[in-house]
Design a protein around this motif. Structure first.
Motif, mmCIF file in Angstrom:
data_model
loop_
_atom_site.group_PDB
_atom_site.id
_atom_site.type_symbol
_atom_site.label_atom_id
_atom_site.label_comp_id
_atom_site.label_asym_id
_atom_site.label_seq_id
_atom_site.Cartn_x
_atom_site.Cartn_y
_atom_site.Cartn_z
ATOM 1 N N PHE A 56 38.455 37.151 35.628
ATOM 2 C CA PHE A 56 38.536 38.223 34.644
ATOM 3 C C PHE A 56 38.881 39.548 35.324
ATOM 4 C CE2 PHE A 56 36.831 41.710 32.165
ATOM 5 C CZ PHE A 56 37.249 41.408 30.879
ATOM 6 N N ASP A 57 38.305 39.808 36.480
ATOM 7 C CA ASP A 57 38.605 41.025 37.223
ATOM 8 C C ASP A 57 40.083 41.078 37.590
ATOM 9 O OD1 ASP A 57 37.016 43.323 38.546
ATOM 10 O OD2 ASP A 57 38.287 42.636 40.191
ATOM 11 N N PHE A 58 40.638 39.941 37.994
ATOM 12 C CA PHE A 58 42.062 39.842 38.341
ATOM 13 C C PHE A 58 42.927 40.087 37.111
ATOM 14 C CE2 PHE A 58 45.934 37.309 38.632
ATOM 15 C CZ PHE A 58 46.465 37.701 39.853
ATOM 16 N N GLN A 59 42.588 39.468 35.997
ATOM 17 C CA GLN A 59 43.378 39.626 34.774
ATOM 18 C C GLN A 59 43.382 41.070 34.291
ATOM 19 O OE1 GLN A 59 41.058 36.782 32.561
ATOM 20 N NE2 GLN A 59 42.620 35.186 32.704
ATOM 21 N N TYR A 60 42.202 41.675 34.240
ATOM 22 C CA TYR A 60 42.132 43.023 33.686
ATOM 23 C C TYR A 60 42.724 44.055 34.644
ATOM 24 C CZ TYR A 60 40.448 47.058 31.139
ATOM 25 O OH TYR A 60 40.394 48.231 30.437
ATOM 26 N N TYR A 61 42.653 43.802 35.942
ATOM 27 C CA TYR A 61 43.227 44.752 36.898
ATOM 28 C C TYR A 61 44.704 44.967 36.611
ATOM 29 C CZ TYR A 61 45.110 46.745 41.174
ATOM 30 O OH TYR A 61 45.780 47.540 42.065
ATOM 31 N N PHE A 62 45.464 43.882 36.498
ATOM 32 C CA PHE A 62 46.907 44.020 36.309
ATOM 33 C C PHE A 62 47.236 44.489 34.895
ATOM 34 C CE2 PHE A 62 46.809 41.271 40.049
ATOM 35 C CZ PHE A 62 47.723 41.932 40.854
ATOM 36 N N TRP A 63 46.467 44.063 33.904
ATOM 37 C CA TRP A 63 46.665 44.585 32.550
ATOM 38 C C TRP A 63 46.427 46.086 32.543
ATOM 39 C CZ3 TRP A 63 44.102 47.456 29.016
ATOM 40 C CH2 TRP A 63 44.532 47.403 27.692
ATOM 41 N N GLY B 277 32.408 48.267 42.388
ATOM 42 C CA GLY B 277 32.687 49.688 42.254
ATOM 43 C C GLY B 277 31.609 50.422 41.478
ATOM 44 N N GLY B 278 31.183 49.833 40.369
ATOM 45 C CA GLY B 278 30.129 50.421 39.567
ATOM 46 C C GLY B 278 30.531 51.718 38.895
ATOM 47 N N ALA B 279 29.519 52.466 38.471
ATOM 48 C CA ALA B 279 29.754 53.706 37.737
ATOM 49 C C ALA B 279 30.510 54.755 38.554
ATOM 50 C CB ALA B 279 28.420 54.264 37.240
ATOM 51 N N PRO B 280 30.221 54.958 39.842
ATOM 52 C CA PRO B 280 30.979 55.979 40.583
ATOM 53 C C PRO B 280 32.477 55.719 40.611
ATOM 54 C CG PRO B 280 28.995 55.378 41.789
ATOM 55 C CD PRO B 280 29.117 54.406 40.652
ATOM 56 N N ALA B 281 32.871 54.465 40.831
ATOM 57 C CA ALA B 281 34.297 54.151 40.900
ATOM 58 C C ALA B 281 34.969 54.315 39.546
ATOM 59 C CB ALA B 281 34.486 52.725 41.425
ATOM 60 N N PHE C 203 41.508 50.636 39.166
ATOM 61 C CA PHE C 203 41.838 49.921 37.932
ATOM 62 C C PHE C 203 40.956 48.697 37.703
ATOM 63 C CE2 PHE C 203 45.882 52.010 39.107
ATOM 64 C CZ PHE C 203 46.062 52.765 37.961
ATOM 65 N N ALA C 204 40.357 48.146 38.752
ATOM 66 C CA ALA C 204 39.558 46.929 38.598
ATOM 67 C C ALA C 204 38.267 47.244 37.844
ATOM 68 C CB ALA C 204 39.237 46.326 39.963
ATOM 69 N N PRO C 205 37.843 46.354 36.939
ATOM 70 C CA PRO C 205 36.649 46.643 36.146
ATOM 71 C C PRO C 205 35.334 46.440 36.889
ATOM 72 C CG PRO C 205 37.559 44.524 35.516
ATOM 73 C CD PRO C 205 38.519 45.130 36.496
ATOM 74 N N THR D 86 36.000 45.691 43.942
ATOM 75 C CA THR D 86 36.849 46.690 44.601
ATOM 76 C C THR D 86 37.970 46.091 45.444
ATOM 77 O OG1 THR D 86 35.317 46.754 46.501
ATOM 78 C CG2 THR D 86 34.925 48.316 44.709
ATOM 79 N N HIS D 87 37.972 44.773 45.640
ATOM 80 C CA HIS D 87 38.917 44.195 46.592
ATOM 81 C C HIS D 87 40.374 44.346 46.137
ATOM 82 C CE1 HIS D 87 37.933 40.987 43.711
ATOM 83 N NE2 HIS D 87 39.115 40.451 43.995
ATOM 84 N N LEU D 88 40.645 44.247 44.842
ATOM 85 C CA LEU D 88 42.027 44.364 44.373
ATOM 86 C C LEU D 88 42.553 45.783 44.534
ATOM 87 C CD1 LEU D 88 41.881 42.128 41.166
ATOM 88 C CD2 LEU D 88 42.977 41.600 43.345
ATOM 89 N N ASP D 89 41.726 46.771 44.236
ATOM 90 C CA ASP D 89 42.155 48.154 44.438
ATOM 91 C C ASP D 89 42.413 48.438 45.912
ATOM 92 O OD1 ASP D 89 42.204 49.579 41.850
ATOM 93 O OD2 ASP D 89 40.107 48.986 41.741
ATOM 94 N N ARG D 90 41.621 47.846 46.793
ATOM 95 C CA ARG D 90 41.837 48.043 48.220
ATOM 96 C C ARG D 90 43.120 47.379 48.687
ATOM 97 N NH1 ARG D 90 35.717 46.717 50.541
ATOM 98 N NH2 ARG D 90 34.660 48.532 49.606
#
Length: 378
Positions: free
Chosen positions: A176-183, A275-279, A291-293, A296-300
């Motif tokens: 889900f994190d992967f799907q929403y990141y690119f969306w 990432g949580g609330a700060p990110a 962008f990741a919900p 943090t690995h995809l944003d990195r």
């Protein structure tokens, strides 16, 4: 005498019969203990066939037996996942609503607030109404369609093992994190998609719990579609699917609470994996980052990560533009951020409302005096 003897013989026969029944029951129980994971075939006429017992899964099995035996008609309904997710959203928002309403009176909590200020009751009500409206107009018809597309199926008799349960939830969260990141990334890079679909979520530069589902209808449908179909990829047990849904809702709410609480998941899970609330709070300030919900690995990997920058009081220097602007206003507090222009930072001389849905970053100086807040675009 003969009748009395017959009655005694009948009593003995019944006692022997009870003893034989109890012996058979004990023997069956011993057999189940000796072979907990093997299929037992009865040799009698009315025995058990293909019966499986897993003593390593007692807790989940007890929970699953209760759900299956007492609430099967409810949980097999296609509307149940929607009710589960929406009720979770309502329940999870309540404690953070109390925190926002109390505000500065709870200093030991308020000190963890990421951005200044707090949402009003009207803002909370607008977000809640938007969530209810989207579910009635968009989600309810989708549930009816799903009812015909996937009619209720019988529930499995056994619960998942703890390993299957844990790996299924983590796998669904990662996908889900992967799907929403690119969306999410595409809807920020494409101006038309941003303004048409996603911009409404960025009406609030300082997010709060109820703004989690302050979404457009199509975005909510997309998120709901992934939440319901991702577990199908891994053939997850219903218990695993429901746990994934509730955990994803909790993490989404926690991303929007606006507090960097020490007991939040991003502070518990090591190595900055969440990432949580700060990110996510920073994403609402810098919309082209984070962008990741959840993780943090995809944003990195793709270079869209942005580190959290704490608010700090700007030192006044005699040769700085800030000092020149603020010098006549001795009692004003000044904050300088790199944030998107929002309706929450409006000035009577600068019409920022027309720019509030622009994904482009703007330099904004926030000046506040009392309950009023002014934004000046640089």
């Amino acid at each position: 005498m003969g009748q009395h003897a017959d009655e005694e013989e009948g009593t003995k026969d019944r006692s022997l019969g009870n003893i034989r029944v109890n012996h058979v029951a004990l023997a069956s129980a011993d057999a189940l203990k000796e072979a907990p994971m093997e299929e037992l075939d009865s040799k009698g006429g009315g025995g058990m066939k293909n019966f499986t017992v897993d003593h390593s899964n007692t807790v989940l099995q007890m929970l699953w037996d209760y759900v299956r035996l007492h609430h099967e008609s409810t949980v097999v309904s296609p509307a149940f996942p929607v009710l589960l997710a929406f009720s979770g959203y309502l329940v999870f928002c309540i404690p953070f609503t109390l925190m926002d309403l109390v505000g500065e009176r709870l200093l030991f909590i308020h000190k963890y607030k990421i951005q200044k200020g707090r949402p009003s009751v009207q803002m909370m009500g607008q977000c809640l109404w938007r969530a209810v409206f989207n579910h009635l107009v968009y989600v309810l018809p989708a549930v009816v369609i799903n009812w015909f597309w996937r009619p209720p199926a019988p529930l499995p008799p056994t619960a998942p093992t703890f390993v299957q349960f844990f790996t299924g939830v983590i796998s669904c969260l990662l996908v889900f994190d992967f799907q929403y990141y690119f969306w999410h990334l595409v809807h920020h890079k494409n101006q038309w998609l941003y303004k048409t679909v996603h911009a409404i979520h960025h009406d609030h530069v300082a997010p709060f719990s109820w703004s989690t589902q302050y979404l457009g209808g199509w975005e909510l449908l997309t998120v709901g579609f992934w939440s319901n179909t991702t577990p199908l990829l891994f053939k997850c047990h219903p218990l695993t699917t429901w746990a994934f849904m509730l955990l994803s809702v909790w993490m989404s709410v926690e991303d929007h609470i606006g507090y960097d609480l020490p007991w939040s998941l991003h502070n518990i899970i090591p190595w900055g994996l969440c990432g949580g609330a700060p990110a996510h709070d920073l994403h609402h300030q810098k919309p082209n980052t984070n962008f990741a919900p959840f993780f943090t690995h995809l944003d990195r990997v793709f270079g869209t990560a942005s580190t959290v920058q704490r608010r700090h009081r700007v030192k006044h220097k005699s040769n700085s533009l800030i000092h020149i602007m603020v010098k006549p206003l001795q009692q004003l507090r000044l904050h300088l951020f790199d944030v998107p222009v929002s309706s929450h930072a409006s000035d009577q001389h600068v019409n920022l409302n027309n720019l509030r849905r622009s994904p482009n970053k703007q330099k904004v100086i926030y000046l506040e005096k009392g309950n009023k807040e002014f934004g000046v675009r640089l």
